[in-house]
Design an enzyme around this catalytic site. Structure first.
Site: not given
Length: 319
Positions: A194, A196-197, A125, A70, A263
């Site tokens: 957790d 991402s999309d 993160d 990414q 968001y």
């Protein structure tokens, strides 16, 4: 001596060529970063939320690099501190990251009477990790993230978020979560996804096989929580995910929603399930005063309020 000078003569052009390549790559990355920041504003544009965008005023690009998986961008914003983006989508900002990290961590953690072993899928993160480690019962936390670059970027630009990586209870695994879970059974009290999309590297996490692996990895009475998109934008996807929970052996899937300013549409949701069949809508433990004093967002009242959703959501999710 002649051999030495010949080697030097040969290596200088190679070194210069290498330097030129580095400059070209750096300029290319800088150009891509500036393409995302037009007239001093970063705009989050995606097919996941067509017809709308979140824009943030940017002062300086701090980091921009593409990993194997990414594109990572960090910029200093005018009002919200440093902002971390992956593939052009905002992951967190220093000013409001607690709204997401505290709720996705503490809602499932306070649904378990004594969580000792926790798995975090994604979350490179370190924000969820930081919050999970605040629970004194926790003995080990495994954080499994596909992309080793994400923790490193967070450690450099978000030290307040990534501080949990130095805790001796933390184990970082850089692998696809499904690979790690293949050999795992009855190991975890809480699993927090957790991700991402459901486009790009995280797409497989929203599937049947992954949920089956999570079900197998949880101990009796374990709790699963996962990022489940925004009810204003993705109700079809949320409905499909809730159905998959039930099809893969989970007793139920309860949807919670919280406000996160950066968001899409200003909110994000989670799907939660307790394998014992108990509802996740109320915490099973009191929040210790020392833990509560470290929080900016989460408390017992917000825990229950997160499950209060509009009538149209109740009708679709049968909750």
């Amino acid at each position: 001596c002649n051999h030495f000078f010949a080697a030097v003569h040969f290596s200088v052009p190679l070194f210069l060529c290498f330097c030129v390549c580095l400059i070209v790559i750096s300029l290319s990355l800088l150009k891509r970063a500036m393409d995302m920041i037009a007239n001093g504003w970063f705009s989050e544009i995606s097919s996941m939320w067509p017809g709308q965008a979140t824009s943030v005023q940017a002062e300086e690009v701090l980091f921009h690099q593409k990993s194997k998986f990414q594109d990572a961008l960090v910029f200093k914003s005018k009002c919200w501190g440093n902002v971390f983006c992956l593939d052009g989508c905002i992951q967190l900002s220093e000013a409001n990251e607690a709204a997401y990290h505290e709720t996705l961590a503490h809602i499932p953690m306070f649904c378990h009477s004594s969580p000792k072993d926790v798995l975090i899928v994604g979350g490179g993160d370190g924000g969820i990790l930081r919050e999970v480690l605040k629970h004194s019962s926790v003995e080990s936390v495994t954080l499994c993230d596909l992309d080793e670059m994400v923790p490193e970027v967070s450690k450099k630009f978000f030290p307040g978020v990534s501080c949990g990586f130095s805790d001796p209870r933390t184990r970082l695994v850089v692998l696809p979560a499904s690979d790690m879970l293949q050999e795992t059974s009855d190991c975890y009290d809480v699993i927090i996804v957790d991700c991402s999309d459901p486009i790009g590297p995280a797409s497989s996490i929203f599937g049947r096989e992954f949920l089956q692996l999570c079900r197998k990895a949880l101990r009796a009475g374990g709790v699963l929580a996962m990022q489940a998109e925004c009810m204003w934008l993705h109700l079809d996807l949320i409905e499909q995910m809730a159905a998959l929970f039930k099809e893969t052996g989970f007793p139920a899937a309860e949807y919670a929603s919280v406000q996160v300013p950066f968001y899409p549409s200003g909110g994000i949701g989670y799907l939660l399930c307790d394998l014992s069949g108990r509802s996740c809508k109320t915490p099973v433990r009191k929040i210790p005063p020392e833990l509560l004093s470290s929080l900016a967002v989460y408390d017992e009242e917000l825990h229950s309020a997160a499950f209060v959703v509009p009538r149209f959501v109740k009708a679709r999710l049968n909750c």
